[in-house]
Structure formats: C-alpha cells, structure tokens
Write an enzyme that holds these catalytic residues in place. Structure first.
Site, PDB file in Angstrom:
ATOM      1  N   PHE A 236       0.828  -1.206   0.000  1.00 48.93           N
ATOM      2  CA  PHE A 236       0.000   0.000   0.000  1.00 48.93           C
ATOM      3  C   PHE A 236       0.863   1.256   0.000  1.00 48.93           C
ATOM      4  CE2 PHE A 236      -2.604   3.168   2.351  1.00 48.93           C
ATOM      5  CZ  PHE A 236      -3.674   3.236   1.485  1.00 48.93           C
TER       6      PHE A 236
ATOM      7  N   ASN B  50      -3.687   2.767  10.298  1.00 47.89           N
ATOM      8  CA  ASN B  50      -4.430   3.151   9.093  1.00 47.89           C
ATOM      9  C   ASN B  50      -4.908   1.842   8.484  1.00 47.89           C
ATOM     10  OD1 ASN B  50      -5.443   4.187   6.720  1.00 47.89           O
ATOM     11  ND2 ASN B  50      -3.448   4.629   5.812  1.00 47.89           N
ATOM     12  N   PRO B  51      -6.015   1.311   8.985  1.00 48.16           N
ATOM     13  CA  PRO B  51      -6.435  -0.046   8.625  1.00 48.16           C
ATOM     14  C   PRO B  51      -7.219  -0.065   7.315  1.00 48.16           C
ATOM     15  CG  PRO B  51      -7.998   0.887  10.145  1.00 48.16           C
ATOM     16  CD  PRO B  51      -6.950   1.949   9.914  1.00 48.16           C
TER      17      PRO B  51
END
Length: 316
Positions: A118, A218-219
C-alpha cells in the site's frame, strides 16, 4: 528499477504498449520531451499528467524535480530517451508514479515502495502528528502499529523521537520485508520490531510486549461497495486487502478495538484513520460492546475537511 512483480497480464500490457511506442520518433530536448509526454498522458486520461512527466524525466536525469526548469534546453541521450519512454509507458498503463520511481517522500523521510504494498497517502502524515501529540510527556513510549505496510507511520515516529520503540504488524510478508528495508535505510531498525501476522478479535497475533502506550493504525476501512469506484492505479496494482474493510468498512477496525482493549492501560489512546462515515458508526457499535471499555473522544478532519481520524481512549 528491477522487476516490479505485477501480474503477467499487466506486464504483457506494458510490454505491448512499450513496443508500440518505440516506433514513434521521440523528442531529444527536455522541454520537447516534457511537452510530448504531458500530451500523451493527457490523451490517455492519466491523472496529474504534468506532475508525472516532471517526476519521471527528473528521475531519469537524476535531478530534483524543482531543478527541471533550469534544464529545459538539455539534449537527451538516446539512452535517456529510451528510459523515459519505458517509465512513461508504465504510467500510461496506470502504474502509480510511486511504484515507477520506486520511492516516495512521507513527512521527513523517503520510503522505498514496491507493488503491491500500500502506498502511504499524504493525509496519513496527519495521523503521525496526532500520535506524537498523544506521546507527549511519556518517557520511552512503546507504540503498536497495526497494518504497517511500507512502515510509514512507525518510521516517521521513530525518526521524530529517539526514545520511541515501535512494534509494527502486517499480514503481508512482502510488506514486512519492505518495512524492514525502509527501517534500515532510515537508521531506526534497532528500535523497530516487525511482526508478520493477522490481527483478529481474539488477539491471536504474537506480540513482544503485554502493554503499549499507544496503538495507531491506518487499517483497511473502505466500504466494500465503494471498492468499484477506486482508481485503476489502486485496483490494478495495490493490495486490496489493505483497503477492503468489509460491508461497513469495520471488519478490521473492530478487531483492532478488541486488541487495543487488551493491550492499552487505562487512559491511553487508540488512533485510527477511518472512512468519514465511521465517526458515526463506531460510537454506536461501542455502545453495544460494554466489555471493551473504549470510547471515541475526538474526531479530526483531513486537509479536505472530511472526518478522517478518531482518537479513542481506554477507560476504567
């Protein structure tokens, strides 16, 4: 640049595009190359065409982007022309600029980035600022980051304060390995413990400490119905496990609350980056979870004035 590791179909598409583009005579001055590639990118509806062209040409020349204006009359060698073409072809295939360059700045550090790990977003820098505020006055704090990806949050915290220790968890081995590389590059590997594992409600992941002064994450919080609206850059190249939060975007967040309840002392905090609907959904859910003894006490907006971060406390 090496091998990016994208799927065979995407590589085939990039190679085919590159073969087709090679038949076109390329301009050899920086000014002309910049104009040519901006128009090519715009013609394919690639976002931020000027930014991408400037970054890629600067990267190939080995220059900071801010210095490109002073090199507009420079004549490019054929090797540079071919390298610019190769990287621009990747951008035409909607590969994110961060993956093409292989690195990106986050706050005051530079991170290596590779798909499908990510890509940290600019708004997440605000989450680091909030975390540092929560840690004020705590000597040698221990921080747990859940879903570390490239390591952006933990590494920024470690770079900001020399007495912080971070434990960073991610379910992806690729992400854990990349975060370790970045920690070594930033020079903080000795204060960072990386754990490969998946956080669940029963806290099955093995962690080195029983308690932490702060949990930050920051899931994956994108509602599943919204995944189809994501840009091609995200859908094609990034790991959707880092985005898909389930029907309400809360699947992983609920597990983080359960884990935080067991690891945080009273009056210590959990910080989360969330979807704008979550500051309304999460308090209602917590009201039904009396055993968790967690409460949302602050909501913070991002630079676009959207509710993006929540601060939660463990109470007695």
């Amino acid at each position: 640049m090496g091998t990016w590791g994208v799927g065979d179909g995407r590589l085939a598409r990039i190679e085919a595009m590159s073969s087709g583009a090679a038949t076109t005579t390329q301009p050899t001055k920086v000014k002309d190359a910049l104009h040519y590639w901006v128009e090519r990118l715009r013609g394919d509806d690639v976002p931020d065409a000027v930014l991408a062209a400037e970054y890629i040409i600067s990267y190939v020349l080995g220059l900071p982007r801010r210095r490109l204006d002073s090199e507009m009359s420079l004549v490019l060698s054929q090797e540079k022309v071919k390298e610019i073409e190769r990287l621009m072809t990747c951008r035409l295939a909607r590969m994110p600029l961060q993956y093409i360059l292989g690195e990106w700045d986050f706050r005051d550090i530079t991170l290596k980035l590779r798909p499908p790990v990510f890509i940290p977003r600019p708004e997440t820098e605000q989450l680091v600022d909030l975390a540092l505020e929560c840690l004020q006055g705590i000597h040698k704090p221990k921080v747990l980051e859940i879903g570390c990806g490239s390591g952006a949050i933990s590494l920024s915290l470690l770079h900001s304060r020399e007495d912080i220790e971070c434990v960073a968890v991610d379910q992806s081995r690729i992400a854990v390995n990349l975060a370790e590389e970045n920690a070594n590059d930033v020079g903080v590997l000795g204060r960072m413990t990386l754990v490969e594992g998946k956080v669940t409600s029963n806290a099955s992941v093995s962690l080195p400490h029983d308690t932490y002064d702060l949990v930050v994450s920051n899931p994956p919080y994108v509602l599943r119905k919204d995944l189809t609206n994501l840009q091609p850059e995200i859908m094609l190249y990034e790991d959707l496990r880092a985005l898909d939060g389930g029907p309400e975007g809360l699947d992983v967040i609920k597990s983080i609350f359960h884990l935080s309840h067991s690891l945080l002392p009273y009056n210590h905090y959990l910080l989360l980056e969330v979807d704008p609907c979550h500051p309304y959904l999460i308090p209602a859910w917590l009201e039904k979870q009396k055993k968790l003894k967690m409460a949302v006490i602050n909501v913070y907006q991002d630079l676009s004035q959207k509710d993006r971060f929540i601060k939660c406390v463990k109470y007695e």
